[in-house]
Motif scaffolding. Structure first.
Motif, PDB file in Angstrom:
ATOM      1  N   UNK A   1       0.241 -10.985  -5.770  1.00 48.21           N
ATOM      2  CA  UNK A   1      -0.422 -10.553  -4.545  1.00 48.21           C
ATOM      3  C   UNK A   1      -1.239  -9.290  -4.796  1.00 48.21           C
TER       4      UNK A   1
ATOM      5  N   UNK B   1       0.990   0.196  -0.402  1.00 50.62           N
ATOM      6  CA  UNK B   1       1.833  -0.946  -0.049  1.00 50.62           C
ATOM      7  C   UNK B   1       2.663  -1.344  -1.274  1.00 50.62           C
ATOM      8  N   UNK B   2       3.956  -1.511  -1.065  1.00 51.07           N
ATOM      9  CA  UNK B   2       4.851  -1.927  -2.145  1.00 51.07           C
ATOM     10  C   UNK B   2       5.050  -3.428  -2.113  1.00 51.07           C
TER      11      UNK B   2
ATOM     12  N   UNK C   1      -6.575  -4.044  -7.075  1.00 54.44           N
ATOM     13  CA  UNK C   1      -5.572  -4.086  -8.115  1.00 54.44           C
ATOM     14  C   UNK C   1      -4.577  -2.973  -7.881  1.00 54.44           C
ATOM     15  N   UNK C   2      -3.420  -3.252  -8.339  1.00 55.60           N
ATOM     16  CA  UNK C   2      -2.326  -2.406  -7.999  1.00 55.60           C
ATOM     17  C   UNK C   2      -1.758  -1.845  -9.267  1.00 55.60           C
ATOM     18  N   UNK C   3      -2.087  -0.671  -9.613  1.00 52.41           N
ATOM     19  CA  UNK C   3      -1.430  -0.200 -10.830  1.00 52.41           C
ATOM     20  C   UNK C   3      -0.104   0.417 -10.447  1.00 52.41           C
ATOM     21  N   UNK C   4       0.135   1.580 -10.646  1.00 47.73           N
ATOM     22  CA  UNK C   4       1.401   2.174 -10.240  1.00 47.73           C
ATOM     23  C   UNK C   4       1.674   3.378 -11.078  1.00 47.73           C
TER      24      UNK C   4
ATOM     25  N   UNK D   1      -2.437   7.760  -2.131  1.00 49.21           N
ATOM     26  CA  UNK D   1      -2.759   6.840  -3.206  1.00 49.21           C
ATOM     27  C   UNK D   1      -1.491   6.381  -3.886  1.00 49.21           C
ATOM     28  N   UNK D   2      -0.654   5.863  -3.074  1.00 47.83           N
ATOM     29  CA  UNK D   2       0.665   5.496  -3.565  1.00 47.83           C
ATOM     30  C   UNK D   2       0.637   4.457  -4.670  1.00 47.83           C
ATOM     31  N   UNK D   3       0.014   3.349  -4.335  1.00 50.07           N
ATOM     32  CA  UNK D   3      -0.028   2.248  -5.294  1.00 50.07           C
ATOM     33  C   UNK D   3       1.252   1.464  -5.300  1.00 50.07           C
ATOM     34  N   UNK D   4       1.121   0.332  -5.818  1.00 48.29           N
ATOM     35  CA  UNK D   4       2.292  -0.537  -5.884  1.00 48.29           C
ATOM     36  C   UNK D   4       1.936  -1.588  -6.884  1.00 48.29           C
ATOM     37  N   UNK D   5       2.898  -2.057  -7.586  1.00 46.23           N
ATOM     38  CA  UNK D   5       2.583  -3.195  -8.408  1.00 46.23           C
ATOM     39  C   UNK D   5       3.668  -4.200  -8.208  1.00 46.23           C
ATOM     40  N   UNK D   6       3.375  -5.379  -8.622  1.00 45.23           N
ATOM     41  CA  UNK D   6       4.341  -6.433  -8.429  1.00 45.23           C
ATOM     42  C   UNK D   6       5.619  -6.058  -9.128  1.00 45.23           C
TER      43      UNK D   6
ATOM     44  N   UNK E   1      -3.460   0.330  -2.099  1.00 45.71           N
ATOM     45  CA  UNK E   1      -2.534   1.396  -2.450  1.00 45.71           C
ATOM     46  C   UNK E   1      -1.703   1.752  -1.230  1.00 45.71           C
TER      47      UNK E   1
ATOM     48  N   UNK F   1       7.896   6.919   2.069  1.00 42.01           N
ATOM     49  CA  UNK F   1       6.558   6.968   2.656  1.00 42.01           C
ATOM     50  C   UNK F   1       6.599   7.665   3.996  1.00 42.01           C
TER      51      UNK F   1
ATOM     52  N   UNK G   1      -2.659  -5.996  -3.078  1.00 43.81           N
ATOM     53  CA  UNK G   1      -2.460  -5.165  -1.892  1.00 43.81           C
ATOM     54  C   UNK G   1      -3.118  -3.813  -2.106  1.00 43.81           C
TER      55      UNK G   1
ATOM     56  N   UNK H   1      13.076  -1.749  -1.537  1.00 37.52           N
ATOM     57  CA  UNK H   1      11.905  -1.578  -0.665  1.00 37.52           C
ATOM     58  C   UNK H   1      12.178  -0.529   0.406  1.00 37.52           C
TER      59      UNK H   1
END
Lengths: 252, 252
Positions: B191, B197-198, B5-8, A235-240, B195, A218, B193, A211
């Motif tokens: 979760x 946010x990781x 939704x969080x793609x990545x 438009x960073x994005x994050x996924x689990x 875009x 960032x 969140x 992290x």
DNA sequence: GAATGTGAAGCTTTTCACAGCG
DNA sequence: CGCTGTGAAAAGCTTCACATTC
């Protein structure tokens, strides 16, 4: 120095890709929630959203299990719950021992999700004689002198190591010698095990470091973007958890 | 229903592949151990063994960072420790908040590896008023009413969620609204969140289910192999759970 | 001589896009 | 007509093997 180094043939297990196996529990959780709300069927799109993956991936994953859906309709929730549970081996009982009943071990013993899905805490083991007999989560802690006997008496094949790093390898060796073939390791150490034994690790500090890496990036980008209004276009994005790479296992 | 939704984009970060980033903490740990023993240099072969990976992979990983080795010699331990720390962003201070001080939250607060590597527990937060003021790991627990203020006062950008599953999304939303951009989630929930946010998740029950899958397979094979002497020729192999994806746990 | 750094090959995983079925 | 199931393409990761450098 490590002994039996553990490489990894990395191949899929019994036809199901490792990456897919790692996602089945996620689908199962989402399906269980739907089941509790008595939802009869679900589309790949909906289920994918609930599990946090994309629908093409989900359909591909399910295709490795068989053709359990109905075109034009979706998947039968109950049926899928059963199929995935069976595939994961959750229709049988898995006695588990937790070794190292400190803060973390106690937290694990108290963890509800444990009992719910086929797993049963068969014993809690600690090296501290003062802990012996004290109940944690309603289960009396036993002394590690009896580790081998406990494993054998309960037919345990899965062990959880929650000891300090320094003790982990020794505990691991004893678990393996006593017949445990799957280990979940919470100690921040690389464990050496013989072929045929699976190890998965959960490591808080590694997760935090990953992290931090992204967090730092960032911050750097913002600065590079020229101070102000850099945020809007981002438009960073994050996924689990990226998942993706996986674990071990497989026969010759 | 999930919201944002969080793609990545899944792409490598600033040139360094995600899979490599996930291994850097592993190398760093092995290097730190060498450093403490005052070992001056190490070869890719030795370091790889200590970290539980193969040497080609390690060299490729390091090649993304730059050319920090010396041919015919190996890598300078101290120098590498510094370079990797810097790359991971560990040369700066990362204040972290832990939300949900149950069994698990307390275990995390007490976790030593936390403080050691650039991370500092800035605050412990819980929704239970009875907890407020009580010190855990020497840090007084604060009530969640003050969450936003705490985040801002301490400049926190990393949050750890150790609440029950039901509370996790709400806590997450508040953390994000207050400015947190990286979240480590121990609650067994996906979760949502925005875009930028990781989220990484750590999920005990998912890890156990993956182990059960392989465990079940082993049992099946043994049977298929014809009862006896199936064990000798077996060459299963295993490696330390690759991390990568991850997921959740929770306290009472 | 010893060990790094790296193109190229080989795998695995993800994504696309659409044929086919209910 | 909607949604699954899946070949095929694309992307990403690992392993090989060797030229290169100290």
């Amino acid at each position: 120095m490590a002994t039996g180094r553990t490489h990894r043939p990395a191949t899929r297990s019994r036809g199901i890709p490792e990456a897919t196996v790692a996602r089945l529990p996620l689908y199962l959780r989402a399906l269980t929630a739907l089941s509790e709300r008595s939802v009869p069927t679900v589309s790949s799109e909906e289920l994918a959203a609930a599990a946090g993956v994309n629908s093409a991936k989900l359909r591909k994953d399910f295709s490795y299990l068989g053709s359990y859906g109905t075109r034009g309709v979706g998947y039968d929730v109950e049926y899928l719950v059963y199929q995935i549970s069976r595939e994961l081996g959750l229709t049988q009982d898995w006695p588990v021992v937790i070794v190292g009943i400190g803060n973390l071990g106690a937290a694990l013993a108290n963890y509800g999700g444990f009992a719910s899905r086929g797993f049963r805490v068969a014993a809690l083991i600690d090296a501290d004689p003062a802990m012996a007999g004290k109940p944690v989560a309603g289960i009396p802690v036993q002394h590690s002198d009896d580790l081998e006997r406990i494993i054998q008496d309960n037919g345990v094949s899965i062990g959880v190591i929650a000891t300090p790093a320094g003790a982990a390898q020794a505990v691991c060796d004893r678990l393996v010698a006593a017949g445990v073939t799957s280990i979940l390791n919470f100690a921040p150490t690389v464990l050496s095990v013989p072929d045929g034994v699976d190890v998965r690790k959960v490591d808080l500090s590694i997760e935090l470091q990953i992290l931090a890496f992204h967090e730092q990036r960032k911050a750097g980008e913002e600065a590079a973007a020229g101070g102000a209004q850099a945020t809007a276009a981002r438009s960073e994005s994050a996924d689990q958890g990226p998942d993706g790479d996986v674990p071990a296992v497989m026969p010759a």
